[in-house]
Design a protein around this motif. Structure first.
Motif, mmCIF file in Angstrom:
data_model
loop_
_atom_site.group_PDB
_atom_site.id
_atom_site.type_symbol
_atom_site.label_atom_id
_atom_site.label_comp_id
_atom_site.label_asym_id
_atom_site.label_seq_id
_atom_site.Cartn_x
_atom_site.Cartn_y
_atom_site.Cartn_z
ATOM 1 N N UNK A 27 5.389 -17.097 -8.579
ATOM 2 C CA UNK A 27 6.545 -16.530 -7.890
ATOM 3 C C UNK A 27 6.098 -15.538 -6.813
ATOM 4 N N UNK A 28 6.853 -15.486 -5.712
ATOM 5 C CA UNK A 28 6.534 -14.599 -4.594
ATOM 6 C C UNK A 28 6.964 -13.169 -4.947
ATOM 7 N N UNK A 29 6.048 -12.230 -4.741
ATOM 8 C CA UNK A 29 6.386 -10.822 -4.948
ATOM 9 C C UNK A 29 6.629 -10.107 -3.631
ATOM 10 N N UNK A 30 6.328 -10.779 -2.519
ATOM 11 C CA UNK A 30 6.566 -10.210 -1.194
ATOM 12 C C UNK A 30 5.343 -9.488 -0.655
ATOM 13 N N UNK A 31 5.547 -8.811 0.483
ATOM 14 C CA UNK A 31 4.465 -8.059 1.113
ATOM 15 C C UNK A 31 4.406 -6.678 0.460
ATOM 16 N N UNK A 32 3.227 -6.393 -0.140
ATOM 17 C CA UNK A 32 3.038 -5.130 -0.855
ATOM 18 C C UNK A 32 1.793 -4.423 -0.338
ATOM 19 N N UNK A 33 1.738 -3.097 -0.487
ATOM 20 C CA UNK A 33 0.479 -2.409 -0.202
ATOM 21 C C UNK A 33 -0.603 -2.916 -1.162
ATOM 22 N N UNK A 34 -1.831 -2.972 -0.689
ATOM 23 C CA UNK A 34 -2.909 -3.542 -1.500
ATOM 24 C C UNK A 34 -3.091 -2.783 -2.812
ATOM 25 N N UNK A 35 -2.983 -1.461 -2.779
ATOM 26 C CA UNK A 35 -3.155 -0.667 -4.001
ATOM 27 C C UNK A 35 -2.104 -1.018 -5.051
ATOM 28 N N UNK A 36 -0.875 -1.230 -4.616
ATOM 29 C CA UNK A 36 0.202 -1.569 -5.562
ATOM 30 C C UNK A 36 -0.052 -2.954 -6.164
ATOM 31 N N UNK A 37 -0.450 -3.907 -5.314
ATOM 32 C CA UNK A 37 -0.738 -5.255 -5.814
ATOM 33 C C UNK A 37 -1.912 -5.226 -6.779
ATOM 34 N N UNK A 38 -2.911 -4.412 -6.473
ATOM 35 C CA UNK A 38 -4.082 -4.295 -7.336
ATOM 36 C C UNK A 38 -3.712 -3.676 -8.688
ATOM 37 N N UNK A 39 -2.865 -2.675 -8.673
ATOM 38 C CA UNK A 39 -2.448 -2.057 -9.942
ATOM 39 C C UNK A 39 -1.615 -3.029 -10.775
ATOM 40 N N UNK A 40 -0.797 -3.858 -10.101
ATOM 41 C CA UNK A 40 -0.023 -4.875 -10.833
ATOM 42 C C UNK A 40 -0.962 -5.875 -11.508
ATOM 43 N N UNK A 41 -2.027 -6.252 -10.807
ATOM 44 C CA UNK A 41 -2.995 -7.191 -11.375
ATOM 45 C C UNK A 41 -3.714 -6.563 -12.571
ATOM 46 N N UNK A 42 -4.102 -5.281 -12.438
ATOM 47 C CA UNK A 42 -4.790 -4.603 -13.537
ATOM 48 C C UNK A 42 -3.878 -4.444 -14.748
ATOM 49 N N UNK A 43 -2.584 -4.227 -14.515
ATOM 50 C CA UNK A 43 -1.634 -4.100 -15.620
ATOM 51 C C UNK A 43 -1.565 -5.383 -16.437
ATOM 52 N N UNK A 44 -1.760 -6.511 -15.776
ATOM 53 C CA UNK A 44 -1.703 -7.819 -16.462
ATOM 54 C C UNK A 44 -3.084 -8.282 -16.932
#
Length: 174
Positions: A27-44
């Motif tokens: 699913x598309x999460x949209x355009x995000x700052x890299x730090x936010x996307x990275x933290x989302x990946x680490x959370x999972x």
């Protein structure tokens, strides 16, 4: 990690400000700052992988990178297994070859061609034989007629130094 080896940028290697992010389920999460996307990946407990660096903004996906590389190597091995490697074989002859020896060389070439390989046939001229190139072309013509049911001529006979060379390939299966 080198990009030349088709390695993808992951996690901290991504230096862009913003990235278009795709979740692990697609699913598309949209355009995000890299730090936010990275933290989302680490959370999972997954990695942020840049899959399309040429896009504006670059596209990153949240995935398990180790599992992705393992699957990719399995696909590559499977594709390599199904590949047919065509080898180039060579049959050499002299100008003054006897008929039975010629038939033996034709047999070798036929065996190579039926295995799906390409065959390079060369007739080497020694000493004063070079003055009789026409005899070499006649011998190559005889060789071609004897091989015509299994192979076709790719490159017609041509002089290369002191040798007359022609290339044959297997006929397509009907």
């Amino acid at each position: 990690m080198s990009i030349a080896k088709k390695e993808l940028l992951i996690n901290g290697s991504i230096r862009e400000k913003e990235v278009r992010t795709i979740d692990s389920d697609g699913s598309q999460l949209g355009v995000l700052p890299t730090r936010q996307a990275l933290s989302m990946a680490y959370d999972k407990d997954m990695d942020l992988v840049m899959i399309s660096p040429g896009a504006q903004p670059p596209v990153c996906k949240i995935m398990d990178y180790g599992k992705y590389r393992f699957e990719q190597s399995k696909r590559d091995k499977e594709a390599k297994k199904k590949q047919k490697v065509i080898e180039n074989k060579e049959v050499r002859m002299g100008l003054n070859i006897d008929t039975h020896d010629l038939e033996t060389k034709v047999g070798q070439a036929t065996k190579f061609l039926s295995a799906g390989n390409k065959v390079k046939v060369s007739i080497r001229f020694r000493g004063r034989e070079l003055a009789h190139k026409n005899l070499g072309f006649e011998l190559m013509e005889r060789f071609t007629t004897l091989c015509e049911e299994v192979g076709t001529i790719d490159k017609p006979p041509k002089m290369e130094g002191r040798s007359l060379v022609a290339f044959f390939s297997a006929k397509a299966a009907k």
